[in-house]
Enzyme design. Sequence first.
Site, PDB file in Angstrom:
ATOM      1  N   CYS A 187      -2.960   1.671   6.723  1.00  0.00           N
ATOM      2  CA  CYS A 187      -3.126   0.962   7.994  1.00  0.00           C
ATOM      3  C   CYS A 187      -3.813   1.840   9.027  1.00  0.00           C
ATOM      4  O   CYS A 187      -4.324   1.336  10.020  1.00  0.00           O
ATOM      5  CB  CYS A 187      -1.766   0.500   8.503  1.00  0.00           C
ATOM      6  SG  CYS A 187      -0.530   1.765   8.343  1.00  0.00           S
ATOM      7  N   ASN A 217       0.790  -1.233   0.000  1.00  0.00           N
ATOM      8  CA  ASN A 217       0.000   0.000   0.000  1.00  0.00           C
ATOM      9  C   ASN A 217       0.828   1.293   0.000  1.00  0.00           C
ATOM     10  O   ASN A 217       0.326   2.329  -0.410  1.00  0.00           O
ATOM     11  CB  ASN A 217      -1.026  -0.008   1.132  1.00  0.00           C
ATOM     12  CG  ASN A 217      -0.409  -0.032   2.495  1.00  0.00           C
ATOM     13  OD1 ASN A 217       0.695  -0.534   2.671  1.00  0.00           O
ATOM     14  ND2 ASN A 217      -1.097   0.520   3.466  1.00  0.00           N
ATOM     15  N   GLU A 226       5.176  -3.953  12.003  1.00  0.00           N
ATOM     16  CA  GLU A 226       4.277  -2.807  11.800  1.00  0.00           C
ATOM     17  C   GLU A 226       3.049  -3.375  11.108  1.00  0.00           C
ATOM     18  O   GLU A 226       3.097  -3.708   9.916  1.00  0.00           O
ATOM     19  CB  GLU A 226       4.948  -1.765  10.887  1.00  0.00           C
ATOM     20  CG  GLU A 226       6.112  -1.022  11.501  1.00  0.00           C
ATOM     21  CD  GLU A 226       5.661   0.115  12.427  1.00  0.00           C
ATOM     22  OE1 GLU A 226       4.447   0.348  12.569  1.00  0.00           O
ATOM     23  OE2 GLU A 226       6.548   0.752  13.015  1.00  0.00           O
TER      24      GLU A 226
END
Length: 475
Positions: A284, A154, A250
Amino acid sequence: MVTTAVARKLLIGGEWVETGEWIEVLSPYDGASVGRVPKAGAGETRRALDAAEKAMREPIPAHERAAILDRVSALLSEHADDAARTISAEAGKPMKAARVEASRAVSTFTMAAVEARKLAGDVVPMDASPAGAGKLAFTLRQPVGIVGAISPFNFPLNLVAHKVAPALAAGCAVVLKPASRTPLSALLLAELETEAGLPAGWLNVVCGPAEEIGDVLVDDERVKLITFTGSAPIGWKLRERAARKRVNLELGNATPVIVAADADLDDAAERLAANAFSFAGQSCISIQRIYIERRSYDDFLERFLPRVEALAVGDPAEEETDVGPLITASDRDRILAWIEEAKAGGADVLTGGTLDGELLLPTVIAGAPPDAKVSCEEVFGPLCTVTPFDTLDEAIVLANSTRFGLQAGIFTGDLKNALRAAQSLEFGGVTVNEAPTFRADQMPYGGVKDSGNTREGPAYAVREMTEERLVILQL
Ligand code: NAP
């Protein structure tokens, strides 16, 4: 010379490598081929590790590492348009968001160069105890060793930058595996690093089957740290399997934001409409759950829904597009099924919920049951829920009712309530009067709970990628 030409090669030990097999990179918008990269496997990954090992035998002084990072930053700035077009083509990211990503990657390298220049240990106050009297001690920050980096689709440029730039600042060589759907931006960056004078072996890029490459990075003892950004189940599994390494994760979120009645509702509506749907919610920290104080619930929605409906949905290559495609049709279909599940549980779709051609429209859902997937799983799409609350305590409980803990936010005019929320929200970061989708690259960024176990941002990542070595001098 950098190009956005379709065929890129892998970088191993300073050589541009083909393997005879290719991964086709397809536009998420129309399925057209936008490029291809050689498909690597375990063999190429081991060769990349050999090259990284060899490179680290001849450390680069900090001032040279910093100069290289600065040159990469300058080259990225020069090629920002190429970079944004590459990101947009392979990830389906609207150009305006792709341009922001490219310019953020420029900053990530600039700040990593700063960290390389100030990498230093501490003086230990040895005479603070009788045992230490007569001695001088200090720590050196030594590179942890080879870094295995795995990045998601992304932010195919800036999240690669967040791994590669601090690793080089710390003096670590890198073997990078970018997401298979978006490898072109990573290889463009590798071209720029080479052009900036990075010696052979310090950055190696292999693309290919995730498990095969991941297994080599996990099993090979030369890899001392794995830095992984991606989905929670894959990240935590990697950490379990690599028990003897540092594994920095992450991961995802189901981002909540609280809108109190005393907030500037126009400002909140503006920021949240932009940040729940940008890049079709595939960040996210895309806003997923909005909790609104009941007495301003209708007033907020009156301001929010028209702004959502005004977002331009369409071709990511167009400069005015706000919301483009999801990365795959199956992600779109998954989210449509989650909308149906919420509706079956009594939820109302206030806007969206359907397709415009192949694209999922920005969707706002009220009354979603707390156990519906749109309420508790990471949607990773252009969808948010709206839920009224009566007290701040209730809103905090609702916001915390998730296994994730990356970022959360509150809009309020009351400083005391803002601070109470900041202390009580169980997240790695809390924004006040800003959407929790906000990130600047120098921030310590990362989560708690299922969202991860580390902080990225060059200063913090460099700390993770170095070991303290204690030196004791007898005077
Ligand atoms: P993903 O499916 O978990 O993939 C991430 C990376 O892991 C890709 O390079 C993927 O390779 C690789 N991978 C997959 N299976 C693996 C395995 N068994 N061993 C080793 N590597 C493996 O995630 P994504 O769909 O690309 O990205 C979306 C997710 O990333 C979301 O959950 C989002 O919240 C999270 N994310 C978190 C942050 C953050 O900073 N906290 C930032 C951005 C995104 P292939 O592409 O080859 O499958």
